[in-house]
Design an enzyme around this catalytic site. Structure first.
Site, PDB file in Angstrom:
ATOM      1  N   LYS A 193      -6.352  19.995  10.555  1.00  0.00           N
ATOM      2  CA  LYS A 193      -5.417  21.087  10.878  1.00  0.00           C
ATOM      3  C   LYS A 193      -6.223  22.276  11.346  1.00  0.00           C
ATOM      4  CE  LYS A 193      -0.970  21.824  10.773  1.00  0.00           C
ATOM      5  NZ  LYS A 193       0.123  20.835  10.895  1.00  0.00           N
ATOM      6  N   ASP A 198       2.104  23.142  16.089  1.00  0.00           N
ATOM      7  CA  ASP A 198       2.730  23.361  14.773  1.00  0.00           C
ATOM      8  C   ASP A 198       3.455  24.700  14.923  1.00  0.00           C
ATOM      9  OD1 ASP A 198       2.630  22.223  11.811  1.00  0.00           O
ATOM     10  OD2 ASP A 198       2.394  24.369  11.584  1.00  0.00           O
TER      11      ASP A 198
END
Ligand code: NDP
Ligand code: 2IT
Length: 445
Positions: free
Chosen positions: A124, A164
């Site tokens: 991430k 995201d």
């Protein structure tokens, strides 16, 4: 493994990273039995190795706004684990971004990606940059500056970022353009790309579609369908949009949406033009859902509250972590809600989950229910590698099959003696076993 001892050590080594502690604790308590029954995990130090990211890159992102002022943000990429495939996971641009949030997301991504059946490791990244209120040129300059650092550690077989919160098709475009300029490579190094330059059909809808397919599978275990069900949705972003489209297609009625300013309640249901309006709201560069109630007379805006006080059969939190708290869960139970399906990452607090599960509601953790997004990213990588482009139906069918297989895995590993399916446990155990066994095969490295 002794969960509390590991947690003490983790807290000591990662002070103040509360979201990260929360995500690890949730996994440890559900895999502890399987772990302790298989001594090879302990002797290979699997947990100790899993909770330490492979590497973390943090970097300065300087950029110039339209008035000529210089700003500095912080960029991150956390490459957590690549036992089963190249690092894979989104980039989040939001002022709340910090190491704890990205570590929780990167850790969860390991298990989520494992569940998809595709070969992808967990990662991430992102920045504390606020895209809201910025012009296209400002976003472009920020993305270019971000990629000036990131490009060194990513690649189609190394690490493949995606979107995201705050990172959608526009940001992926600017990031990709900068990567291409720096490396002279036109390769599948990001997913969520535009359809004309390597993107996959259905990727924008995939997280929401996948979650609704998952919810339908959960209902099927109780011989029910989505037809005629009332659904409360939170958020109004990309993921909420995909979920609302599919919920309507499957005959459900969506009665709420929400933003940081409050929620809108629409007893007539959010369908048709109202779904298109979600995209306008999103593009308007503001932080609010209130204008929805000005645009559609059937909708009421309720400021500063969560939508979970509205009577519904299903609740789909689609906004952000820890947005559904104990009091919300109590309201849902009181109002007869049958199913909570997490579409955002970790939207329910541990106290809320406890109430949801002890009242035997169907409960799907985000890492299972929202895996359709990254799974379709995986399908985009496959198409890029084969240098071809699948049609909508092909991608959607594959997505649907993947969600069914994730549901089966959760059922298999999560079935309790009283017949209740603990989907959180099922998802964690299924996701963990594949990664742990791959780590054992590859030695201590
Ligand atoms: P978007 O940026 O499109 O939308 C995010 C939504 O959440 C917006 O409504 C946003 O409102 C709200 N939000 C974000 N941060 C906060 C906050 N701190 N407090 C209150 N509201 C907040 O993102 P996505 O729809 O892509 O992401 C939504 C969720 O789904 C996230 O949890 C994400 O991690 C998860 N997810 C996303 C996937 C994807 O492929 N995009 C895949 C799997 C999961 P505002 O922007 O106005 O603050
Ligand atoms: O949380 C997630 O799974 C995502 N944001 C999607 C990641 C991806 O690589 O598609």
């Amino acid at each position: 493994m002794e969960v509390e001892k590991i947690m003490q050590e983790l807290t000591f080594r990662n002070p103040g990273e509360t979201e990260y502690h929360q995500a690890v604790h949730e996994v440890l308590v559900s895999i502890v039995d399987v772990y302790n029954k298989n001594p090879q995990f302990q002797s290979a130090g699997i947990i100790e190795r899993l909770i330490e990211p492979d590497r973390i890159l943090t970097f300065k992102v300087p950029w110039i706004d339209d008035q000529g002022n210089v700003h500095v943000n912080r960029g991150y990429r956390i490459q957590f684990n690549n036992a089963i495939g190249p690092y894979k996971g989104g980039l989040r641009f939001h002022p709340s971004v910090n190491l704890s949030i990205l570590k929780f997301l990167g850790f969860e991504q390991i298990f989520k990606n494992s569940l998809t059946t595709l070969p992808m490791g967990g990662a991430k990244g992102g920045s504390d940059f606020q895209p809201k209120g910025k012009s296209n040129n400002e976003i472009m300059r920020f993305c270019q500056s971000f990629m000036l650092e990131l490009w060194r550690i990513i690649g189609p077989d190394t690490d493949v970022p995606a979107g995201d919160i705050g990172v959608g098709a526009r940001e992926i475009g600017y990031l990709y353009g900068a990567y291409k300029k720096l490396t002279q490579n036109h390769v599948g190094v990001l997913t969520g790309k535009g359809i004309n330059w390597g993107g996959s059909l259905i990727r924008p809808e995939a997280t929401g579609f996948g979650a609704v397919y998952f919810a339908a599978e959960m209902l099927r275990t109780q011989d029910q369908t989505l037809e005629g069900k009332r659904v409360a949705v939170s958020g109004f972003g990309n993921v909420a949009w995909g979920a609302v489209i599919k919920l309507n297609e499957m005959g459900a009625k969506v009665v709420t949406l929400s933003g940081p300013d409050g929620y809108v309640y629409d007893e007539e249901g959010i369908s048709g033009k109202k779904i298109e309006y979600m995209l306008e709201l999103r593009a308007s560069n503001e932080d609010i859902v209130a204008p929805f109630a000005d645009e559609f007379k059937s909708a009421v805006f309720v400021p500063k509250k969560h939508p979970w006080e509205i009577k519904c059969d299903l609740a789909l939190p689609c906004a952000t972590q820890n947005e559904l708290v104990k009091e919300d869960a109590e309201n849902l139970v009181k109002n007869g809600c049958k199913c909570v399906c997490e579409v955002a990452n970790m939207p329910c607090t541990p106290e809320a989950i406890e109430i949801i599960q002890s009242n035997k509601l169907l409960y799907a953790p985000g890492k299972a229910a929202n895996a359709g997004g990254v799974a379709t990213s995986g399908l985009e990588m496959t198409q890029n590698a084969m240098k071809l482009h699948w049609g909508k139906e092909e991608v959607d069918n594959r997505l649907h099959q993947i969600m069914k297989s994730i549901h089966e895995a959760c059922q298999y590993y999560g079935k309790c003696t009283d017949g209740y399916i603990d989907y959180a446990k099922g998802a964690n155990v299924a996701g963990f076993l594949k990664v742990a066994n791959a780590m054992i095969d590859q030695g201590i490295i």
